[in-house]
Design a protein around this motif. Structure first.
Motif, PDB file in Angstrom:
ATOM      1  N   ASP A  30     -13.673   7.888 -10.054  1.00 13.03           N
ATOM      2  CA  ASP A  30     -13.075   9.223  -9.321  1.00 13.03           C
ATOM      3  C   ASP A  30     -12.951   9.932 -10.559  1.00 13.03           C
ATOM      4  OD1 ASP A  30     -12.833   8.166  -6.767  1.00 13.03           O
ATOM      5  OD2 ASP A  30     -11.044   7.063  -7.122  1.00 13.03           O
ATOM      6  N   THR A  31     -12.648   9.829 -11.770  1.00 14.89           N
ATOM      7  CA  THR A  31     -12.262  10.704 -12.719  1.00 14.89           C
ATOM      8  C   THR A  31     -13.156  10.202 -14.094  1.00 14.89           C
ATOM      9  OG1 THR A  31     -10.537   9.131 -13.792  1.00 14.89           O
ATOM     10  CG2 THR A  31      -9.748  10.791 -11.890  1.00 14.89           C
ATOM     11  N   THR A  32     -13.239  11.020 -15.054  1.00  9.52           N
ATOM     12  CA  THR A  32     -13.679  10.950 -16.212  1.00  9.52           C
ATOM     13  C   THR A  32     -13.055   9.615 -17.225  1.00  9.52           C
ATOM     14  OG1 THR A  32     -14.565  13.119 -16.478  1.00  9.52           O
ATOM     15  CG2 THR A  32     -14.241  11.710 -18.487  1.00  9.52           C
ATOM     16  N   GLU A  33     -11.540   9.652 -16.812  1.00 10.03           N
ATOM     17  CA  GLU A  33     -11.048   8.456 -17.600  1.00 10.03           C
ATOM     18  C   GLU A  33     -11.445   7.046 -16.737  1.00 10.03           C
ATOM     19  OE1 GLU A  33      -6.726   6.663 -18.563  1.00 10.03           O
ATOM     20  OE2 GLU A  33      -6.938   8.442 -17.663  1.00 10.03           O
ATOM     21  N   ASP A  34     -11.716   7.047 -15.660  1.00  9.27           N
ATOM     22  CA  ASP A  34     -12.361   5.949 -14.775  1.00  9.27           C
ATOM     23  C   ASP A  34     -13.595   5.722 -15.656  1.00  9.27           C
ATOM     24  OD1 ASP A  34     -10.207   5.788 -12.942  1.00  9.27           O
ATOM     25  OD2 ASP A  34     -11.560   6.647 -11.345  1.00  9.27           O
ATOM     26  N   LEU A  35     -14.778   6.491 -15.901  1.00  5.31           N
ATOM     27  CA  LEU A  35     -15.790   6.134 -16.325  1.00  5.31           C
ATOM     28  C   LEU A  35     -15.853   5.639 -17.839  1.00  5.31           C
ATOM     29  CD1 LEU A  35     -18.985   6.118 -16.117  1.00  5.31           C
ATOM     30  CD2 LEU A  35     -18.930   8.577 -16.995  1.00  5.31           C
ATOM     31  N   TYR A  36     -14.747   6.109 -18.450  1.00  2.79           N
ATOM     32  CA  TYR A  36     -14.253   5.881 -19.878  1.00  2.79           C
ATOM     33  C   TYR A  36     -13.848   4.354 -19.843  1.00  2.79           C
ATOM     34  CZ  TYR A  36     -11.898   5.236 -24.236  1.00  2.79           C
ATOM     35  OH  TYR A  36     -11.532   4.627 -25.364  1.00  2.79           O
ATOM     36  N   GLN A  37     -13.032   3.878 -19.093  1.00  2.00           N
ATOM     37  CA  GLN A  37     -12.542   2.522 -18.836  1.00  2.00           C
ATOM     38  C   GLN A  37     -13.740   1.715 -18.601  1.00  2.00           C
ATOM     39  OE1 GLN A  37      -9.596   1.566 -19.460  1.00  2.00           O
ATOM     40  NE2 GLN A  37      -8.917   3.789 -19.923  1.00  2.00           N
ATOM     41  N   VAL A  38     -14.681   1.858 -17.553  1.00  2.00           N
ATOM     42  CA  VAL A  38     -15.893   1.076 -17.680  1.00  2.00           C
ATOM     43  C   VAL A  38     -16.625   1.082 -18.734  1.00  2.00           C
ATOM     44  CG1 VAL A  38     -17.761   0.619 -15.972  1.00  2.00           C
ATOM     45  CG2 VAL A  38     -15.764   1.201 -15.189  1.00  2.00           C
ATOM     46  N   CYS A  39     -17.005   2.144 -19.221  1.00  2.00           N
ATOM     47  CA  CYS A  39     -17.962   2.301 -20.453  1.00  2.00           C
ATOM     48  C   CYS A  39     -17.420   1.833 -21.795  1.00  2.00           C
ATOM     49  CB  CYS A  39     -18.479   3.764 -20.448  1.00  2.00           C
ATOM     50  SG  CYS A  39     -19.583   4.457 -19.292  1.00  2.00           S
ATOM     51  N   SER A  40     -16.057   1.725 -21.751  1.00  2.00           N
ATOM     52  CA  SER A  40     -15.655   1.379 -22.998  1.00  2.00           C
ATOM     53  C   SER A  40     -15.249  -0.204 -23.328  1.00  2.00           C
ATOM     54  CB  SER A  40     -14.314   2.264 -23.412  1.00  2.00           C
ATOM     55  OG  SER A  40     -13.327   1.864 -22.753  1.00  2.00           O
ATOM     56  N   VAL A  41     -15.630  -0.891 -22.187  1.00  2.00           N
ATOM     57  CA  VAL A  41     -15.457  -2.288 -22.358  1.00  2.00           C
ATOM     58  C   VAL A  41     -16.245  -2.960 -23.397  1.00  2.00           C
ATOM     59  CG1 VAL A  41     -15.636  -4.569 -20.827  1.00  2.00           C
ATOM     60  CG2 VAL A  41     -14.918  -2.716 -19.866  1.00  2.00           C
TER      61      VAL A  41
END
Length: 127
Positions: A30-41
């Motif tokens: 939903d947000t850029t932060e959501d994408l960051y949380q997934v991509c930064s694993v």
């Protein structure tokens, strides 16, 4: 192929144990932060493989759409990456950009495709 990859990644994400970095509500992107949380694993984390597939699929889809729209419609490119750039390069650029902007609620609450394009345009600006 991309749709199949995303379907497999999403099924794996939904079936995996919730982790600190990636919760079910983050999978919606939903947000850029959501994408960051997934991509930064990080590699080694239990959710790394499905998160990595989801991140790569999102980046790949965004770049394909950008390229198709700008090429077919003769629109101005927003991202001018070199032919040697990889999805891994794009992921690293996005994660670095997002880390740098984590305190900016406006940027982190934008649609993830907007944040991703901002990050890639910052890394690969068009002259």
């Amino acid at each position: 192929m991309l749709a199949a990859t995303l379907a497999v990644a999403m099924a794996a994400l939904l079936g995996s144990q919730p982790a600190t970095a990636v919760q079910d509500e983050d999978i919606d992107f939903d947000t850029t932060e959501d994408l960051y949380q997934v991509c930064s694993v990080e590699p080694g984390a239990a959710e790394y493989v499905p998160a990595s597939f989801a991140c790569r699929g999102f980046i790949h889809g965004t770049i394909q759409y950008h390229d198709a729209v700008t090429d077919r419609k003769k629109l101005k490119r927003l991202i001018c990456y070199p032919k040697t750039a990889t999805i891994a390069d794009a992921r690293a650029a996005f994660v670095a950009w997002a880390k740098k902007h984590m305190d900016d609620e406006t940027l982190m609450n934008e649609m993830p495709v907007v944040g991703l394009v901002r990050a890639l345009a910052d890394k690969y600006p068009c002259k």
